[in-house]
Design an enzyme around this catalytic site. Structure first.
Site, PDB file in Angstrom:
ATOM      1  N   SER A   1       6.667   9.197  12.283  1.00  0.00           N
ATOM      2  CA  SER A   1       5.636   9.066  11.247  1.00  0.00           C
ATOM      3  C   SER A   1       6.239   9.212   9.863  1.00  0.00           C
ATOM      4  CB  SER A   1       4.557  10.135  11.449  1.00  0.00           C
ATOM      5  OG  SER A   1       3.747  10.214  10.290  1.00  0.00           O
TER       6      SER A   1
ATOM      7  N   GLN B   1       4.450   9.285   7.285  1.00  0.00           N
ATOM      8  CA  GLN B   1       3.571  10.189   6.531  1.00  0.00           C
ATOM      9  C   GLN B   1       4.009  11.633   6.697  1.00  0.00           C
ATOM     10  OE1 GLN B   1      -0.377   9.246   7.908  1.00  0.00           O
ATOM     11  NE2 GLN B   1      -0.329   7.178   7.034  1.00  0.00           N
TER      12      GLN B   1
ATOM     13  N   ARG C   1      -9.083  12.256  12.182  1.00  0.00           N
ATOM     14  CA  ARG C   1      -7.643  12.102  12.447  1.00  0.00           C
ATOM     15  C   ARG C   1      -6.915  13.447  12.397  1.00  0.00           C
ATOM     16  NH1 ARG C   1      -5.502   7.060   9.007  1.00  0.00           N
ATOM     17  NH2 ARG C   1      -3.718   7.340  10.395  1.00  0.00           N
TER      18      ARG C   1
ATOM     19  N   LYS D   1       0.839  -1.213   0.000  1.00  0.00           N
ATOM     20  CA  LYS D   1       0.000   0.000   0.000  1.00  0.00           C
ATOM     21  C   LYS D   1       0.870   1.258   0.000  1.00  0.00           C
ATOM     22  CE  LYS D   1      -2.758   0.697   3.676  1.00  0.00           C
ATOM     23  NZ  LYS D   1      -2.406   1.968   4.373  1.00  0.00           N
TER      24      LYS D   1
ATOM     25  N   LYS E   1      -4.537   6.034  14.466  1.00  0.00           N
ATOM     26  CA  LYS E   1      -4.608   5.372  13.151  1.00  0.00           C
ATOM     27  C   LYS E   1      -6.036   5.450  12.622  1.00  0.00           C
ATOM     28  CE  LYS E   1      -0.315   4.290  12.920  1.00  0.00           C
ATOM     29  NZ  LYS E   1       0.531   4.915  11.891  1.00  0.00           N
TER      30      LYS E   1
ATOM     31  N   ASP F   1       1.672  -1.081  11.983  1.00  0.00           N
ATOM     32  CA  ASP F   1       0.359  -1.511  11.491  1.00  0.00           C
ATOM     33  C   ASP F   1       0.021  -2.944  11.900  1.00  0.00           C
ATOM     34  OD1 ASP F   1      -0.148   0.919  10.299  1.00  0.00           O
ATOM     35  OD2 ASP F   1       0.702   0.325   8.369  1.00  0.00           O
TER      36      ASP F   1
HETATM   37  C1  S3P Z   1       2.392   4.813   6.151  1.00  0.00           C
HETATM   38  C2  S3P Z   1       2.882   5.229   7.360  1.00  0.00           C
HETATM   39  C3  S3P Z   1       2.343   4.784   8.661  1.00  0.00           C
HETATM   40  C4  S3P Z   1       1.416   3.584   8.519  1.00  0.00           C
HETATM   41  C5  S3P Z   1       0.495   3.714   7.336  1.00  0.00           C
HETATM   42  C6  S3P Z   1       1.285   3.848   6.058  1.00  0.00           C
HETATM   43  C7  S3P Z   1       3.023   5.316   4.926  1.00  0.00           C
HETATM   44  O1  S3P Z   1       1.602   5.840   9.229  1.00  0.00           O
HETATM   45  O2  S3P Z   1       0.664   3.390   9.692  1.00  0.00           O
HETATM   46  O3  S3P Z   1      -0.355   2.576   7.225  1.00  0.00           O
HETATM   47  O4  S3P Z   1       2.776   4.747   3.835  1.00  0.00           O
HETATM   48  O5  S3P Z   1       3.790   6.278   5.013  1.00  0.00           O
HETATM   49  P1  S3P Z   1       2.307   6.983  10.134  1.00  0.00           P
HETATM   50  O6  S3P Z   1       3.144   7.831   9.282  1.00  0.00           O
HETATM   51  O7  S3P Z   1       1.140   7.746  10.719  1.00  0.00           O
HETATM   52  O8  S3P Z   1       3.065   6.229  11.177  1.00  0.00           O
END
Ligand code: S3P
Length: 447
Positions: free
Chosen positions: A174, A176, A129, A28, A354, A327
């Site tokens: 994070s 993200q 969120r 993903k 999450k 996750d």
């Molecule tokens: C992800 C980062 C994670 C993870 C999410 C996918 C990504 O989140 O939980 O399912 O693809 O960068 P966080 O950045 O909030 O930890």
């Protein structure tokens, strides 16, 4: 099936051995990034193995709204005709990212340094969120954001007209947030620097380098320091998306707790920033082995073989490992229910923000299924009952969270009585073939 429509309950009834091969969908994280970086390149990026879950399809739709051409071909591959760094057009409508925190946060970063405005929304889970963790660093580039109280969606971002490069230390572990800042840095002049105290998944860094950006990573005293030079011309790529270790977790854990099982899960990326669950399972005494270890696209890859493991022991999961399995805690807590002794999970505050508050959602469901759970703000413990002793027989809420729904479906395979989730539709956000794939291994799932 959709995660945004009418809830459809799903039941998992205790089953016989799980056997065979589980070919899980594409990763993903890498799928989102393939489409977004493809949209920022000049020319056509080709993608095979893309995860066609709702989260990624929402990102594809969003990239079209910003002007890229995203096409699915008859042979199942995808192409993205990019508009180049700084080439985004202003979307005419609202960008709906559905259930996807990764989608919305990465896209916010990507548009934040272009002189356009965009309004973002999502489903009830995503709209609850926190987005301040992304809009705070984006403000340093000159981006403005107005959302609901608590920095929630729906939210409008006005991109910086004259962005300045930024140096930012992420306050939470994070990927993200890190990725949003790096993607914003793409269209800022000069060097954007992100420092993270704990390493999180590094797909953005690896892929930016693959697309031709000038990016370097060094282990500095203050943490992992990533330096990106802005305004590159990104070159389109041919991407083969590896299979998702976070999806592999479900058939792997199901095989470990279901008597007689022997399941092969081929072609799973074992990037150390993602593979913490597998190490943890091995430490608990699981019969989980790596076969055919190899390197593909610069990443370690193996076929995972998971067998029924009757003598699992609870362990203390090292907090330093949390980011590499963030996750996977929901399904780990299910395995922990079938172990002897306590599994102690510390330093996992991020689980509370999450797709749901995952500590709360799992604790409620596990307790309803007869398992003792203790919890605090950033920790929880599961007291295992040992193989064969987990009662089950509960209906639990999946709270718009795919991983909660799948974790409880795994639990129902080996508990004494079936487990039902009130809504199985969120599963299609990341693992649209879950029901068929697990059914083919021998699971008894029904809607
Ligand atoms: C992800 C980062 C994670 C993870 C999410 C996918 C990504 O989140 O939980 O399912 O693809 O960068 P966080 O950045 O909030 O930890």
């Amino acid at each position: 099936m959709s995660g945004h429509g009418t809830p459809i309950p799903m039941t998992s009834t205790p089953c016989g051995p799980l056997t065979g091969e589980a070919n899980v969908p594409g990763d993903k994280s890498i799928s989102h990034r393939s489409i977004i970086l493809g949209a920022m390149a000049v020319g056509e990026t080709r993608i095979t193995g893309l995860l066609e879950g709702e989260d990624v399809l929402d990102t594809a739709k969003a990239m079209r709204a910003f002007g890229a051409t995203v096409t699915k071909h008859d042979d199942g591959s995808w192409s993205v005709q990019g508009v180049g760094v700084g080439g985004f057009a202003e979307p005419e409508g609202v960008i709906d990212c559905g259930n996807s925190g990764t989608g919305v946060r990465l896209i916010m970063g990507t548009m934040a340094t272009s002189p356009i405005a965009a309004t973002f929304t999502g489903d009830a889970s995503l709209n609850a969120r926190p987005m301040g963790r992304v809009t705070d660093p984006l403000a340093l580039f000159g981006t403005q954001a107005v959302g609901r109280a608590g920095d929630r969606l729906p939210m409008t971002l006005v991109g910086a007209v004259d962005p300045v490069p930024v140096t930012y230390t992420t306050p939470v572990p994070s990927a993200q947030v890190k990725s949003a800042v790096l993607l914003a840095g793409l269209n800022a002049p000069g060097q954007t620097v992100v420092i993270e105290k704990e390493a999180t998944r590094d797909h953005t860094e690896r892929m930016l380098a693959g697309f031709g950006a000038e990016i370097s990573v060094e282990e500095a005293p203050e943490g992992r320091k990533i330096t990106l030079t802005g305004q590159p011309e990104l070159r389109p790529q041919v991407i083969v998306v590896p299979r998702d270790p976070s999806s592999a977790a479900f058939p792997v854990c199901a095989a470990i707790i279901t008597p007689g099982s022997d399941v092969l899960v081929p072609n799973i990326g074992l990037n150390p920033t993602r593979a913490g669950l597998f190490t943890t399972l091995q430490e608990m005494g699981a019969d989980l082995t790596y076969e055919n270890m190899r390197e593909e696209g610069g990443e370690p890859v193996a076929d995972l073989r998971a067998k029924f493991s009757p003598n699992l022991k609870g362990i203390a999961v090292p907090p330093a490992r949390a980011a590499s399995m963030i996750d996977e805690y929901p399904v780990l807590s299910v395995v922990a229910s079938f172990a002897e002794g306590v599994t102690d999970m510390q330093g996992v505050k991020e689980l509370r923000v999450k797709e749901s508050d995952r500590i709360d959602a799992m604790a409620k469901g596990l307790r309803a299924a007869g398992v003792t759970v203790d919890e605090g703000d950033d920790w929880w413990t599961v007291t295992g009952l040992g193989h064969g002793n987990v009662p089950g027989g509960a209906t639990v809420a999946s709270v718009l969270d795919h991983r909660i729904a799948m974790a409880f479906m795994v639990m129902g395979m080996a508990s004494q009585k079936p487990i039902t989730v009130d809504d199985g539709t969120p599963i299609s956000t990341s693992f649209p073939i879950f029901e068929g794939l697990m059914g083919a291994l021998g699971a008894k799932l029904s809607t």
